[in-house]
Design a protein around this motif. Structure first.
Motif, mmCIF file in Angstrom:
data_model
loop_
_atom_site.group_PDB
_atom_site.id
_atom_site.type_symbol
_atom_site.label_atom_id
_atom_site.label_comp_id
_atom_site.label_asym_id
_atom_site.label_seq_id
_atom_site.Cartn_x
_atom_site.Cartn_y
_atom_site.Cartn_z
ATOM 1 N N THR A 1 7.557 4.432 -11.997
ATOM 2 C CA THR A 1 6.443 4.714 -10.967
ATOM 3 C C THR A 1 5.075 4.149 -11.439
ATOM 4 O O THR A 1 4.043 4.308 -10.574
ATOM 5 C CB THR A 1 6.161 6.253 -10.710
ATOM 6 O OG1 THR A 1 6.130 6.902 -12.009
ATOM 7 C CG2 THR A 1 7.699 6.759 -10.447
ATOM 8 N N ASP B 1 -9.259 0.392 0.817
ATOM 9 C CA ASP B 1 -9.556 1.297 2.151
ATOM 10 C C ASP B 1 -10.987 1.789 2.199
ATOM 11 O O ASP B 1 -11.564 2.038 3.290
ATOM 12 C CB ASP B 1 -8.480 2.383 2.189
ATOM 13 C CG ASP B 1 -7.175 1.513 2.884
ATOM 14 O OD1 ASP B 1 -7.102 0.706 2.931
ATOM 15 O OD2 ASP B 1 -6.306 2.599 2.494
ATOM 16 N N MET C 1 -5.004 0.631 -3.235
ATOM 17 C CA MET C 1 -5.283 0.732 -1.516
ATOM 18 C C MET C 1 -6.332 1.633 -1.330
ATOM 19 O O MET C 1 -6.985 1.272 -0.222
ATOM 20 C CB MET C 1 -3.877 1.267 -1.176
ATOM 21 C CG MET C 1 -2.862 0.110 -1.128
ATOM 22 S SD MET C 1 -1.106 1.127 -0.642
ATOM 23 C CE MET C 1 -1.478 1.771 1.053
ATOM 24 N N THR C 2 -6.454 2.679 -2.240
ATOM 25 C CA THR C 2 -7.439 3.658 -1.943
ATOM 26 C C THR C 2 -9.075 2.995 -2.075
ATOM 27 O O THR C 2 -9.932 2.968 -1.191
ATOM 28 C CB THR C 2 -7.633 4.848 -2.928
ATOM 29 O OG1 THR C 2 -6.424 5.751 -2.693
ATOM 30 C CG2 THR C 2 -8.710 5.763 -2.653
ATOM 31 N N THR D 1 3.839 1.921 -8.798
ATOM 32 C CA THR D 1 3.330 2.764 -7.440
ATOM 33 C C THR D 1 1.895 3.545 -7.447
ATOM 34 O O THR D 1 1.246 3.394 -6.525
ATOM 35 C CB THR D 1 4.353 3.845 -7.262
ATOM 36 O OG1 THR D 1 5.738 3.247 -7.107
ATOM 37 C CG2 THR D 1 4.179 4.725 -6.021
ATOM 38 N N LEU D 2 1.714 4.081 -8.682
ATOM 39 C CA LEU D 2 0.693 4.845 -8.849
ATOM 40 C C LEU D 2 -0.731 3.936 -8.636
ATOM 41 O O LEU D 2 -1.774 3.825 -8.234
ATOM 42 C CB LEU D 2 0.513 5.543 -10.248
ATOM 43 C CG LEU D 2 1.451 6.470 -10.324
ATOM 44 C CD1 LEU D 2 1.407 7.105 -11.681
ATOM 45 C CD2 LEU D 2 0.829 7.627 -9.270
ATOM 46 N N PRO E 1 4.274 -0.227 -2.516
ATOM 47 C CA PRO E 1 4.009 0.998 -3.430
ATOM 48 C C PRO E 1 5.561 1.477 -3.733
ATOM 49 O O PRO E 1 5.771 1.569 -5.060
ATOM 50 C CB PRO E 1 3.366 2.004 -2.756
ATOM 51 C CG PRO E 1 2.409 1.338 -1.788
ATOM 52 C CD PRO E 1 3.405 0.275 -1.252
ATOM 53 N N TYR F 1 -2.534 -1.286 -13.051
ATOM 54 C CA TYR F 1 -3.639 -1.592 -12.215
ATOM 55 C C TYR F 1 -4.467 -2.787 -12.938
ATOM 56 O O TYR F 1 -5.065 -3.803 -12.170
ATOM 57 C CB TYR F 1 -4.503 -0.294 -12.385
ATOM 58 C CG TYR F 1 -5.799 -0.522 -11.670
ATOM 59 C CD1 TYR F 1 -5.716 -0.313 -10.460
ATOM 60 C CD2 TYR F 1 -7.095 -0.729 -12.204
ATOM 61 C CE1 TYR F 1 -7.011 -0.624 -9.574
ATOM 62 C CE2 TYR F 1 -8.333 -0.784 -11.403
ATOM 63 C CZ TYR F 1 -8.166 -0.831 -10.147
ATOM 64 O OH TYR F 1 -9.410 -0.766 -9.562
ATOM 65 N N ARG G 1 -1.153 2.152 -5.222
ATOM 66 C CA ARG G 1 -1.887 3.382 -4.609
ATOM 67 C C ARG G 1 -3.481 3.399 -4.551
ATOM 68 O O ARG G 1 -4.273 3.660 -3.790
ATOM 69 C CB ARG G 1 -0.994 4.621 -4.497
ATOM 70 C CG ARG G 1 0.213 4.488 -3.717
ATOM 71 C CD ARG G 1 0.997 5.826 -3.910
ATOM 72 N NE ARG G 1 2.300 5.897 -2.919
ATOM 73 C CZ ARG G 1 3.038 6.702 -3.207
ATOM 74 N NH1 ARG G 1 3.163 7.633 -4.003
ATOM 75 N NH2 ARG G 1 4.080 6.318 -2.298
ATOM 76 N N ARG G 2 -3.777 3.218 -5.949
ATOM 77 C CA ARG G 2 -5.151 3.199 -6.472
ATOM 78 C C ARG G 2 -5.863 2.211 -6.119
ATOM 79 O O ARG G 2 -6.925 2.312 -5.426
ATOM 80 C CB ARG G 2 -5.091 3.160 -7.907
ATOM 81 C CG ARG G 2 -6.521 3.260 -8.438
ATOM 82 C CD ARG G 2 -6.405 3.184 -10.062
ATOM 83 N NE ARG G 2 -7.651 2.865 -10.735
ATOM 84 C CZ ARG G 2 -7.843 2.656 -11.887
ATOM 85 N NH1 ARG G 2 -6.866 2.553 -12.979
ATOM 86 N NH2 ARG G 2 -9.232 2.388 -12.496
ATOM 87 N N HIS H 1 2.080 -2.844 3.012
ATOM 88 C CA HIS H 1 0.712 -2.573 3.780
ATOM 89 C C HIS H 1 -0.043 -3.970 3.305
ATOM 90 O O HIS H 1 -0.127 -4.647 2.193
ATOM 91 C CB HIS H 1 -0.107 -1.554 2.941
ATOM 92 C CG HIS H 1 0.239 -0.142 2.950
ATOM 93 N ND1 HIS H 1 0.208 0.728 3.867
ATOM 94 C CD2 HIS H 1 1.395 0.243 2.194
ATOM 95 C CE1 HIS H 1 0.871 1.900 3.521
ATOM 96 N NE2 HIS H 1 1.853 1.416 2.425
#
Length: 326
Positions: free
Chosen positions: A39, A53, A49-50, A42-43, A68, A231, A46-47, A17
């Motif tokens: 993982t 976005d 990305m949210t 990944t988590l 991710p 994060y 994705r956090r 992305h």
């Protein structure tokens, strides 16, 4: 010939992305789940990305690519690897035979498009998060590198307390030992594990194409805080490199360790003498483990144990030893 996936595996795609600011700046790539059971990255990705976005976070300069799930086959099964360990022989090939070869043919060109890599991992057993960096600047054949200052400056701003180097030079030592043990009866995997390119992973490949990068080990696989560690490191990296707004994190004082050896397990009955955890202190002469034939493995010098893996299979890395840097 390409090895087909088993019928139990759904069709696999590789996904990244990309977010691009109209303002020039650093090109950064962040990867998670290079090993499918790790993982936390990944988590965290994705956090992020949210939040991008939704408009909560805005890219103000540069280019950002997020991956991710780097190894979707291993991730699907919740295990370290699919056909093999992606992060030990990450090289493109014109004759892919394992699933990880296909990943490499996609991932390596993607890495080469960027200047900086943050690779997010976790590890077996207990222990605190730490960052792994490359060599000091050098022109040696093994891992020539000229961005050590930038890489270490980034490492000092990720929010962890330890820095570890010496990965590829240690693997060169381990591979030489494996080559000495070859008997001519090895299978394809065992031969590959004794190859000169074993040990090349994401950051090593990134350095080989002119960029730099660090591996952040965010804690154990089961640590509930590991996604938050990942994060925080992402946000610190983005602000430090000027990709998002925020106060750049201050450099931290880190304990610095150098890996000087990797020890393979030879037999299923090889055993540790105690329940070692990453960063346990070891003293010169300490008994670390016993081979199945009774031979002893003792520490060559004072330092710390890292990555002890009681589940390692024969022929795989069993544990690593480090010494403290002055």
């Amino acid at each position: 010939m390409t090895k087909p996936l088993t019928s139990t595996v759904p069709p696999m795609t590789f996904n990244s992305h990309r977010y691009c600011s109209p303002v020039a700046g650093t090109s950064l790539i962040i990867t998670g789940a290079v090993h499918g059971n790790e993982t936390c990255g990944t988590l965290a990705i994705r956090r992020l990305m949210t939040e991008i976005d939704s408009g909560k976070i805005t890219l103000i300069a540069g280019n950002l690519t997020l991956v991710p799930v780097t190894n979707p086959l291993a991730f699907h099964f919740g295990q370290r690897q699919g056909d093999r360990n992606l992060n030990r022989r990450l090289l493109p090939t014109s004759t892919p035979s394992e699933f990880e070869d296909h990943i490499a043919n996609w991932l390596c060109p993607l890495l080469a498009e960027h200047e900086v890599l943050l690779d997010l991992h976790s590890f077996v057993g207990g222990g605190d998060a730490f960052v792994m960096v490359g060599p000091h600047n050098n022109s040696d054949a093994l891992e020539a590198f000229q961005h050590a200052d930038a890489e270490r400056a980034m490492a000092h701003r990720l929010g962890v307390t330890r820095l570890v180097d010496g990965w590829l030079s240690t693997y060169a030592r381990g591979v030489a030992r494996r080559q000495q043990r070859l008997s001519g009866t090895e299978n394809v995997t065992e031969l590959a594990n004794a190859g000169a390119q074993f040990g090349v992973g994401t950051t090593e490949y990134m350095r080989s194409v002119g960029g730099y990068g660090v591996t952040l080990e965010c804690g154990s696989h089961t640590d509930p805080h590991a996604p938050d560690v990942a994060y925080r490191a992402i946000i610190n990296t983005l602000t430090y490199l000027g990709l998002i707004e925020g106060e750049p994190p201050l450099a931290q004082q880190l304990e610095s360790l150098h890996i000087y050896d990797v020890i393979d397990r030879y037999h299923v009955q090889d055993r540790f003498v105690r329940d070692w955890q990453s960063f346990d202190d070891i003293k010169q002469g300490d008994l670390l483990a016993l081979r199945h034939d009774g031979s002893e493995l003792r520490a060559e010098r004072d330092g710390r144990m890292i990555f002890p893996d009681d589940g390692a299979a024969p022929g795989e890395e069993w544990f690593y030893v480090t010494h403290k840097c002055s």
